[in-house]
Enzyme design. Sequence first.
Site, short mmCIF file in Angstrom:
data_model
loop_
_atom_site.label_atom_id
_atom_site.label_comp_id
_atom_site.label_asym_id
_atom_site.label_seq_id
_atom_site.Cartn_x
_atom_site.Cartn_y
_atom_site.Cartn_z
N ASP A 190 91.67 87.94 77.10
CA ASP A 190 91.21 89.30 77.32
C ASP A 190 89.70 89.22 77.59
O ASP A 190 88.90 89.19 76.66
CB ASP A 190 91.51 90.16 76.09
CG ASP A 190 90.96 91.57 76.23
OD1 ASP A 190 90.27 91.85 77.23
OD2 ASP A 190 91.23 92.39 75.33
N TYR B 148 85.83 108.45 70.16
CA TYR B 148 85.18 107.69 69.09
C TYR B 148 84.10 108.49 68.38
O TYR B 148 83.02 107.97 68.10
CB TYR B 148 84.60 106.38 69.65
CG TYR B 148 85.65 105.32 69.70
CD1 TYR B 148 86.01 104.64 68.54
CD2 TYR B 148 86.34 105.04 70.88
CE1 TYR B 148 87.01 103.70 68.56
CE2 TYR B 148 87.35 104.10 70.89
CZ TYR B 148 87.68 103.44 69.74
OH TYR B 148 88.67 102.52 69.75
N TYR C 12 89.97 93.22 69.16
CA TYR C 12 90.12 94.56 69.75
C TYR C 12 90.59 94.39 71.19
O TYR C 12 89.95 93.70 71.97
CB TYR C 12 88.80 95.33 69.73
CG TYR C 12 88.93 96.67 70.41
CD1 TYR C 12 89.52 97.76 69.75
CD2 TYR C 12 88.51 96.87 71.73
CE1 TYR C 12 89.67 98.97 70.38
CE2 TYR C 12 88.66 98.09 72.36
CZ TYR C 12 89.24 99.13 71.68
OH TYR C 12 89.41 100.34 72.32
N LYS D 160 86.12 96.65 82.44
CA LYS D 160 84.71 97.03 82.25
C LYS D 160 83.77 96.73 83.42
O LYS D 160 83.48 97.60 84.21
CB LYS D 160 84.20 96.42 80.95
CG LYS D 160 84.87 97.06 79.73
CD LYS D 160 84.08 96.91 78.47
CE LYS D 160 84.61 97.81 77.39
NZ LYS D 160 85.55 97.19 76.45
C1 LIG Z 1 86.85 97.65 75.85
C2 LIG Z 1 87.87 96.60 75.68
C3 LIG Z 1 89.23 96.85 75.94
C4 LIG Z 1 89.74 98.21 76.32
O1 LIG Z 1 89.22 98.61 77.55
P1 LIG Z 1 89.24 100.17 77.94
O2 LIG Z 1 88.75 100.17 79.34
O3 LIG Z 1 88.32 100.85 76.99
O4 LIG Z 1 90.64 100.63 77.82
C5 LIG Z 1 90.11 95.79 75.82
N1 LIG Z 1 89.70 94.58 75.47
C6 LIG Z 1 88.42 94.29 75.22
C7 LIG Z 1 88.01 92.91 74.85
C8 LIG Z 1 87.44 95.30 75.31
O5 LIG Z 1 86.17 95.03 75.02
#
Ligand SMILES: *Cc1c(COP(=O)(O)O)cnc(C)c1O
Length: 433
Positions: free
Chosen positions: A245, A14, A141, A274
């Site tokens: 997600d 990024y 995202y 995360k």
């Molecule tokens: C960061 C993120 C992802 C991707 O996760 P990575 O560990 O960076 O591959 C997917 N969905 C959401 C909502 C995110 O914030």
Amino acid sequence: MRSDQPHPNLWYPYSPIGGMPVPLRVVRGRGAHLELEDGRTLLDCISSWWVNLHGHANPRIAAAIRDQAERLEHVIFAGFTHEPAERLAEVLTTALPAPLSRVFYSDDGSTAVEVALKMACQYWRNRGEARRSFLAFEGAYHGDTFGAMAAGARSVFTETYTELLFEVVHLPFPATWIGDEGVAAREAAALGRLEAALEAEPARYAALVVEPLVQGAGGMRMCRPEFLRGVERLARAHGVLLVFDEVMTGFGRSGDWFACARADVRPDLICLAKGLTGGFLPMAATVASAEIYEAFVSPDPGKALWHGHSYTANPLGCAAALASFELLVEAEAVFRGMETHHLRFLESLDGTIATKPRVTGTIAAFDLETGEPGYLNRVRDAVRERALDRGLLLRPLGNTVYLMPPYCITDEERQGMYSGVRAVVEEITHLAP
Ligand SMILES: *Cc1c(COP(=O)(O)O)cnc(C)c1O
């Protein structure tokens, strides 16, 4: 290595390469702080890209990883199993809403989303239906791998690959903020669009993918729990699977254990990453309902989920996640209480160019009314630099500034963060035309 230029053998994520600021070299982390090689310390106001929950180098998580490393660092997870993976699956399914009962491990948020998309698609196929399309939201995202990119909004991040992405129908997302009077009308319109899409082609969609309560990378855009309940109602009425997600919103970020709990919605699939290991190791989980799992139970190899990664269920990651979860139980009052502090801070921005103040749990955000909105707005560099001068690590998303500190932040550190950010916003307000 000289610290006044980027390393000659690295390619940073990024980061447009021409004219990129020289990365700051970090030598140590402790609690909410990072220590730079030049002796400066920074308060990590964004939990290092939203992963860190309990502070840097937390000794209990570090010890759990060391203990596990001395016993079993890794083992193939097909045909073999181990206690850390089993215990973590029990902990996660106990904490999640009831139908979510089968944990599939992977490596990061993007792969957790890939797994959910594949499970949803194959769930229908195993039941004899060819549902191949997905629904998602504008501004979403879901990660950077191809399936996750397809589910996410089309943007500057994905434009190079547009023709390679499978089709996903993106619906309006009724983003809202404090004092927003038009939200109910926008929610009704968004639900109307969703209903129309589902009614037009009822057997087309495998699943609807949502970042519940907060769209992260899209600009910390927040929606009301009522909207998610409306989405759930429509998904149920048309038999479409609901994928949450919660890669960012999980583990207390939403002000509750998970955004699905806060919104009182029961998804069929949830993606976690995360915060899962407290920010120590890359690891993810996709948790499926019993009903989805049932559709894969068969001696027919064609009905199996042919997916896995070399490091699936890595014992070190599981040990870190178990230790992090114990700390999270102790931090419950902190993640539930942070919203009140954030609200008071947002009120104190009155009279500046900060607009659309919004908060969900531990996440506070506002926009700066200057220039074009969007990720590439240059005001983010000004905010980042001025914050660094005040010892604060911020990484605005274009003209959207947000705070998402680790839960270990002390009262004094939190006050310092608020007054520093307020000073930066005031400076930029005075510079604005
Ligand atoms: C960061 C993120 C992802 C991707 O996760 P990575 O560990 O960076 O591959 C997917 N969905 C959401 C909502 C995110 O914030």
